[in-house]
Structures are given as C-alpha cells and as structure tokens.
Scaffold this motif. Structure first.
Motif, PDB file in Angstrom:
ATOM      1  N   LEU A   1       0.649  -1.246  -0.001  1.00  0.00           N
ATOM      2  CA  LEU A   1      -0.195  -0.036  -0.095  1.00  0.00           C
ATOM      3  C   LEU A   1       0.747   1.283  -0.019  1.00  0.00           C
ATOM      4  N   GLY A   2       2.112   1.115  -0.333  1.00  0.00           N
ATOM      5  CA  GLY A   2       3.012   2.359  -0.283  1.00  0.00           C
ATOM      6  C   GLY A   2       2.484   3.399  -1.548  1.00  0.00           C
ATOM      7  N   TYR A   3       1.610   3.112  -2.318  1.00  0.00           N
ATOM      8  CA  TYR A   3       1.056   4.165  -3.189  1.00  0.00           C
ATOM      9  C   TYR A   3       0.362   5.075  -2.727  1.00  0.00           C
ATOM     10  N   LEU A   4      -0.073   4.879  -1.288  1.00  0.00           N
ATOM     11  CA  LEU A   4      -0.997   6.049  -0.710  1.00  0.00           C
ATOM     12  C   LEU A   4      -0.163   7.187  -0.324  1.00  0.00           C
ATOM     13  N   PRO A   5      -0.977   8.215  -0.275  1.00  0.00           N
ATOM     14  CA  PRO A   5      -0.442   9.694   0.298  1.00  0.00           C
ATOM     15  C   PRO A   5      -0.101   9.172   1.876  1.00  0.00           C
ATOM     16  N   GLY A   6       0.992   9.856   2.134  1.00  0.00           N
ATOM     17  CA  GLY A   6       1.430  10.051   3.531  1.00  0.00           C
ATOM     18  C   GLY A   6       2.859   9.284   3.469  1.00  0.00           C
ATOM     19  N   ASP A   7       3.295   9.161   5.034  1.00  0.00           N
ATOM     20  CA  ASP A   7       4.798   8.632   5.284  1.00  0.00           C
ATOM     21  C   ASP A   7       4.458   7.227   5.318  1.00  0.00           C
ATOM     22  N   VAL A   8       5.621   6.388   4.824  1.00  0.00           N
ATOM     23  CA  VAL A   8       5.675   5.026   4.948  1.00  0.00           C
ATOM     24  C   VAL A   8       6.740   4.482   5.879  1.00  0.00           C
ATOM     25  N   VAL A   9       6.216   3.747   6.794  1.00  0.00           N
ATOM     26  CA  VAL A   9       7.170   3.098   7.626  1.00  0.00           C
ATOM     27  C   VAL A   9       7.428   1.702   6.984  1.00  0.00           C
ATOM     28  N   PRO A  10       8.844   1.146   6.669  1.00  0.00           N
ATOM     29  CA  PRO A  10       8.968   0.009   6.170  1.00  0.00           C
ATOM     30  C   PRO A  10       8.737  -1.191   6.782  1.00  0.00           C
ATOM     31  N   GLY A  11       8.555  -2.470   6.411  1.00  0.00           N
ATOM     32  CA  GLY A  11       8.457  -3.537   7.106  1.00  0.00           C
ATOM     33  C   GLY A  11       9.380  -4.579   6.348  1.00  0.00           C
ATOM     34  N   ILE A  12       9.540  -5.697   7.131  1.00  0.00           N
ATOM     35  CA  ILE A  12      10.108  -6.896   6.841  1.00  0.00           C
ATOM     36  C   ILE A  12       9.472  -7.613   5.576  1.00  0.00           C
ATOM     37  N   SER A  13      10.022  -7.363   4.487  1.00  0.00           N
ATOM     38  CA  SER A  13       9.152  -8.208   3.169  1.00  0.00           C
ATOM     39  C   SER A  13       9.563  -9.707   3.178  1.00  0.00           C
ATOM     40  N   SER A  14       8.647 -10.217   2.239  1.00  0.00           N
ATOM     41  CA  SER A  14       8.981 -11.661   1.928  1.00  0.00           C
ATOM     42  C   SER A  14      10.355 -11.845   0.861  1.00  0.00           C
ATOM     43  N   LEU A  15      10.252 -10.791   0.158  1.00  0.00           N
ATOM     44  CA  LEU A  15      11.796 -10.679  -0.466  1.00  0.00           C
ATOM     45  C   LEU A  15      12.940 -10.939   0.374  1.00  0.00           C
ATOM     46  N   GLN A  16      12.723 -10.115   1.485  1.00  0.00           N
ATOM     47  CA  GLN A  16      13.896 -10.199   2.530  1.00  0.00           C
ATOM     48  C   GLN A  16      13.925 -11.537   3.061  1.00  0.00           C
ATOM     49  N   VAL A  17      12.981 -12.060   3.575  1.00  0.00           N
ATOM     50  CA  VAL A  17      13.022 -13.464   4.151  1.00  0.00           C
ATOM     51  C   VAL A  17      13.315 -14.588   3.071  1.00  0.00           C
ATOM     52  N   ALA A  18      12.654 -14.454   2.061  1.00  0.00           N
ATOM     53  CA  ALA A  18      12.737 -15.601   1.175  1.00  0.00           C
ATOM     54  C   ALA A  18      14.643 -15.573   0.614  1.00  0.00           C
ATOM     55  N   PHE A  19      14.981 -14.549   0.253  1.00  0.00           N
ATOM     56  CA  PHE A  19      16.404 -14.275   0.215  1.00  0.00           C
ATOM     57  C   PHE A  19      17.545 -14.618   1.286  1.00  0.00           C
ATOM     58  N   ALA A  20      16.845 -14.516   2.268  1.00  0.00           N
ATOM     59  CA  ALA A  20      17.923 -14.714   3.556  1.00  0.00           C
ATOM     60  C   ALA A  20      17.771 -16.219   3.677  1.00  0.00           C
ATOM     61  N   ARG A  21      16.673 -16.835   3.455  1.00  0.00           N
ATOM     62  CA  ARG A  21      16.451 -18.377   3.728  1.00  0.00           C
ATOM     63  C   ARG A  21      17.260 -19.082   2.757  1.00  0.00           C
ATOM     64  N   LEU A  22      17.503 -18.580   1.522  1.00  0.00           N
ATOM     65  CA  LEU A  22      18.019 -19.197   0.405  1.00  0.00           C
ATOM     66  C   LEU A  22      19.627 -18.686   0.358  1.00  0.00           C
ATOM     67  N   LYS A  23      20.008 -17.744   1.066  1.00  0.00           N
ATOM     68  CA  LYS A  23      21.181 -17.196   0.998  1.00  0.00           C
ATOM     69  C   LYS A  23      21.801 -16.363  -0.296  1.00  0.00           C
ATOM     70  N   VAL A  24      20.611 -15.724  -0.872  1.00  0.00           N
ATOM     71  CA  VAL A  24      20.938 -15.109  -2.076  1.00  0.00           C
ATOM     72  C   VAL A  24      20.873 -13.772  -1.666  1.00  0.00           C
ATOM     73  N   PRO A  25      21.907 -12.810  -2.274  1.00  0.00           N
ATOM     74  CA  PRO A  25      22.233 -11.461  -1.714  1.00  0.00           C
ATOM     75  C   PRO A  25      21.135 -10.507  -2.785  1.00  0.00           C
ATOM     76  N   LEU A  26      20.650  -9.808  -2.040  1.00  0.00           N
ATOM     77  CA  LEU A  26      19.547  -8.813  -2.566  1.00  0.00           C
ATOM     78  C   LEU A  26      19.956  -8.050  -3.774  1.00  0.00           C
ATOM     79  N   ALA A  27      21.265  -7.792  -3.802  1.00  0.00           N
ATOM     80  CA  ALA A  27      21.574  -6.969  -5.066  1.00  0.00           C
ATOM     81  C   ALA A  27      21.417  -7.786  -6.133  1.00  0.00           C
ATOM     82  N   ARG A  28      21.169  -9.141  -6.332  1.00  0.00           N
ATOM     83  CA  ARG A  28      21.021  -9.795  -7.364  1.00  0.00           C
ATOM     84  C   ARG A  28      19.342 -10.101  -7.630  1.00  0.00           C
TER      85      ARG A  28
END
Length: 190
Positions: free
Chosen positions: A76-103
């Motif tokens: 929902l980051g497209y909404l107007p207002g301030d965004v407070v980030p959260g821990i995403s499924s991208l971060q968790v999946a790449f951490a579990r698989l040991k894949v650098p986020l830069a890839r």
C-alpha cells in the motif's frame, strides 16, 4: 496518514512500526495485517478491516494503514502519507536461500497477466538476475518452469515467517509445486 509495514509473518514487526502503531487511534488493515500487528495496537483504538481499497486515499491524516510485508513491495505504499517499512517476503526468502538482495529482480504476477509476468521473469533470468516472483493462487509454476532453461533453480517459498513455513527447491526441469495459496517463487542461478 501513515502506511506501516507489519512484516510478512508473525514476529516481524519492526520497532519503528510497533512504535507508530502504538500511537495510533485509528487503524485500517486487512484481517491478516491486523492479526500480525494485534499486540502493538493500543486498547481503545478504532480498528477497521479494509473493505474498499479505493477509499483509503480519503482517510484522515491521523489514520494508520497496515500493509503486510513492506508497503513498497506490492503493498500500500502508493497511498499518500509517510511510509514505515516492514520486513518483506523478499528479504525473508532471499535470507533463507542465502541469495544477496543485490541480485534480485522483482516481478509481480499477483492479480496481473501471468503470461506477461512469465515473459518478464524469463528475461530477467537470462540477464543473470535472481527473480523474486510474487504469485497468486492461480499462478502456474509449471508454466514458469517451461519458459526457463531446465537447469535454472526454482524455489517455492510458502507461508514465510509462519510456523508452517515451507521452501521447496528444484529446477525448471523438475519444478517444485506449491501446496497452499500464500507463496512466492524464486528463480535463477543461485
């Protein structure tokens, strides 16, 4: 308004998100987002399950809108207002698989044209990226696998952060299959 990422699973609420929610008197979110943030929502807060996503833009300035995962990753980051980030499924999946986020190359197939998403994913894999594909229950992992070279690795990551978390790995030649409806697919040379 504040749009707050509540993480992709239990226990993944950041301190900043918890603090923002703790100061809220008016909270909106999906049933899942509310459940993930329940312990941070103060007693006496007015809490509403979102029924009309189009109406969110007209919420008052003091509203806090909960977004599962991170609001800027198909949230929902497209909404107007301030965004407070959260821990995403991208971060968790790449951490579990040991894949650098830069890839990472993110492709969304959630509620979108699956054929187009598969073509985009193939293009990114060919470029050497590791694709993080946000799926929906109707997404066909077999169709994605058929579009990729047979040795490319595939992982179906389900219920990330939940007790029933499951990561099934395979290749495009022998792809893993999802068991449930809440999953993402990681594809590439990893």
């Amino acid at each position: 308004m504040k749009i707050v990422g509540v993480g992709c699973g239990p226990g993944m609420l950041t301190a900043e998100a918890a603090s923002t929610i703790a100061g809220a008197s008016l909270v909106y979110g999906s049933a899942r987002a509310i459940a993930l943030a329940r312990d941070a929502i103060p007693a006496g807060s007015e809490v509403h399950e979102i029924e009309d996503y189009r109406g969110l833009r007209s919420l008052p300035a003091h509203a806090v809108v909960l977004s599962t995962g991170d609001p800027m990753l198909a949230g929902l980051g497209y909404l107007p207002g301030d965004v407070v980030p959260g821990i995403s499924s991208l971060q968790v999946a790449f951490a579990r698989l040991k894949v650098p986020l830069a890839r990472a190359a993110v492709v969304s197939a959630h509620g979108k044209d699956h054929d187009r998403a598969i073509a985009e994913a193939r293009e990114e894999v060919v470029r050497g990226k590791v694709v993080f594909l946000i799926a929906d229950p109707a997404f066909d992992v077999g169709a994605l696998a058929a579009a990729l070279p047979p040795r490319i690795r595939l992982a179906v990551c389900e219920d990330l952060g939940y007790p029933a978390e499951r990561i099934a790995a395979g290749t495009a030649g022998e792809p893993p299959a999802p068991r449930g409806e809440l999953y993402v697919v990681v594809a590439g040379a990893f």
